[in-house]
Enzyme design. Sequence first.
Site, mmCIF file in Angstrom:
data_model
loop_
_atom_site.group_PDB
_atom_site.id
_atom_site.type_symbol
_atom_site.label_atom_id
_atom_site.label_comp_id
_atom_site.label_asym_id
_atom_site.label_seq_id
_atom_site.Cartn_x
_atom_site.Cartn_y
_atom_site.Cartn_z
ATOM 1 C CE LYS A 39 -3.091 -2.213 3.242
ATOM 2 N NZ LYS A 39 -3.679 -2.078 4.496
ATOM 3 N N GLY A 40 1.996 1.333 0.235
ATOM 4 C CA GLY A 40 2.995 2.355 0.766
ATOM 5 C C GLY A 40 3.096 3.378 -0.299
ATOM 6 C CD GLU A 95 8.272 -1.447 -4.116
ATOM 7 O OE1 GLU A 95 8.043 -1.185 -3.036
ATOM 8 O OE2 GLU A 95 8.349 -2.721 -4.603
ATOM 9 C CG ASP A 96 6.837 2.193 0.328
ATOM 10 O OD1 ASP A 96 7.623 1.240 -0.380
ATOM 11 O OD2 ASP A 96 6.073 1.834 1.293
ATOM 12 C CG ASP A 99 14.909 -0.063 4.976
ATOM 13 O OD1 ASP A 99 15.877 0.048 5.249
ATOM 14 O OD2 ASP A 99 14.239 -0.835 5.685
ATOM 15 C CE LYS A 128 14.371 3.709 6.091
ATOM 16 N NZ LYS A 128 13.780 2.969 6.934
ATOM 17 C CG PHE A 149 10.450 3.425 10.764
ATOM 18 C CD1 PHE A 149 10.738 2.480 10.164
ATOM 19 C CD2 PHE A 149 9.195 3.927 10.684
ATOM 20 C CE1 PHE A 149 9.664 1.736 9.490
ATOM 21 C CE2 PHE A 149 7.845 3.168 10.327
ATOM 22 C CZ PHE A 149 8.269 1.858 9.831
ATOM 23 C CB VAL A 150 10.299 8.418 7.031
ATOM 24 C CG1 VAL A 150 11.675 9.062 7.273
ATOM 25 C CG2 VAL A 150 10.597 7.369 5.677
ATOM 26 C CG ASP A 156 2.530 1.144 7.322
ATOM 27 O OD1 ASP A 156 3.564 1.091 6.759
ATOM 28 O OD2 ASP A 156 2.015 0.142 8.183
ATOM 29 N NE ARG A 162 -0.660 1.937 4.859
ATOM 30 C CZ ARG A 162 0.496 1.236 4.433
ATOM 31 N NH1 ARG A 162 1.487 1.935 3.754
ATOM 32 N NH2 ARG A 162 0.441 -0.203 4.995
HETATM 33 P P1 IMP Z 1 12.876 -3.632 2.250
HETATM 34 O O1 IMP Z 1 12.273 -5.012 1.753
HETATM 35 O O2 IMP Z 1 13.683 -3.593 3.428
HETATM 36 O O3 IMP Z 1 13.548 -2.834 1.103
HETATM 37 O O4 IMP Z 1 11.588 -2.918 2.898
HETATM 38 C C1 IMP Z 1 10.665 -2.232 1.896
HETATM 39 C C2 IMP Z 1 9.414 -1.967 2.577
HETATM 40 O O5 IMP Z 1 9.653 -1.934 3.903
HETATM 41 C C3 IMP Z 1 8.867 -0.896 2.161
HETATM 42 O O6 IMP Z 1 8.061 -0.943 0.793
HETATM 43 C C4 IMP Z 1 7.859 -0.410 3.105
HETATM 44 O O7 IMP Z 1 6.564 -0.748 3.230
HETATM 45 C C5 IMP Z 1 8.600 -1.004 4.411
HETATM 46 N N1 IMP Z 1 9.628 0.397 5.129
HETATM 47 C C6 IMP Z 1 11.001 0.357 5.036
HETATM 48 N N2 IMP Z 1 11.455 1.432 5.576
HETATM 49 C C7 IMP Z 1 10.320 2.057 6.001
HETATM 50 C C8 IMP Z 1 10.234 3.294 6.626
HETATM 51 O O8 IMP Z 1 11.158 4.001 7.259
HETATM 52 N N3 IMP Z 1 9.050 3.589 6.950
HETATM 53 C C9 IMP Z 1 7.817 2.898 6.751
HETATM 54 N N4 IMP Z 1 7.954 1.723 6.176
HETATM 55 C C10 IMP Z 1 9.201 1.334 5.580
#
Ligand code: IMP
Length: 176
Positions: A39-40, A95-96, A99, A128, A149-150, A156, A162
């Site tokens: 949903k992000g 994508e939002d 990370d 990030k 963390f944002v 969310d 959100r």
């Molecule tokens: P990754 O798989 O670690 O790259 O994480 C991706 C998903 O983690 C994103 O699509 C977000 O839904 C969530 N996420 C990662 N960092 C944050 C943050 O700082 N705030 C909120 N959601 C996050």
Amino acid sequence: MEIQPLITQQQIAERVAELARSIREYIGSEDTVVIANLKGSVIFFSDLVRQLDHNLVSLDFMATESYQGTESSGEVRITHDLSINVAGKKVLLVEDILDTGLTLAAVNRYIKEVHRPSQLKVCVLLNKQERRCVDLKADFIGFEIQNQFVIGYGLDYQQKYRNLPYIGLFNPDTVV
Ligand code: IMP
């Protein structure tokens, strides 16, 4: 809870307009399917796609689950799949946040292997870099941020915040 702004509404609007310009170049004159990974990305996606060519762009949605609380579980589950057949078509995945990169790596691989688009590029609102644990780069990046963390503008904490219109720093100590 008081939320410390990190990226303002105006900064977001300006950057989204710049990203849309670059993405219009990628689309060129070809039909393109723009996919939101829910949903992000939903708010970012809505602002972005309205600035793309209405004759060329189709919209579709995927949903994945990977996070619990503020830490990645490392496992990515596809909970909703595409409804448009993108085989042989140009695709942009929105994508939002990038990370650890585990979500995007899994979704990317899934779309390529299962849906076989002719071309797949990725646009993320936030990156990030410090947290990356897979070798992966987005093609279009809104903002580079630190390891914080944002919340807001689609992002969310436990399904809340959100709908905050800007991106703020999440401080778990101030949550009631
Ligand atoms: P990754 O798989 O670690 O790259 O994480 C991706 C998903 O983690 C994103 O699509 C977000 O839904 C969530 N996420 C990662 N960092 C944050 C943050 O700082 N705030 C909120 N959601 C996050």
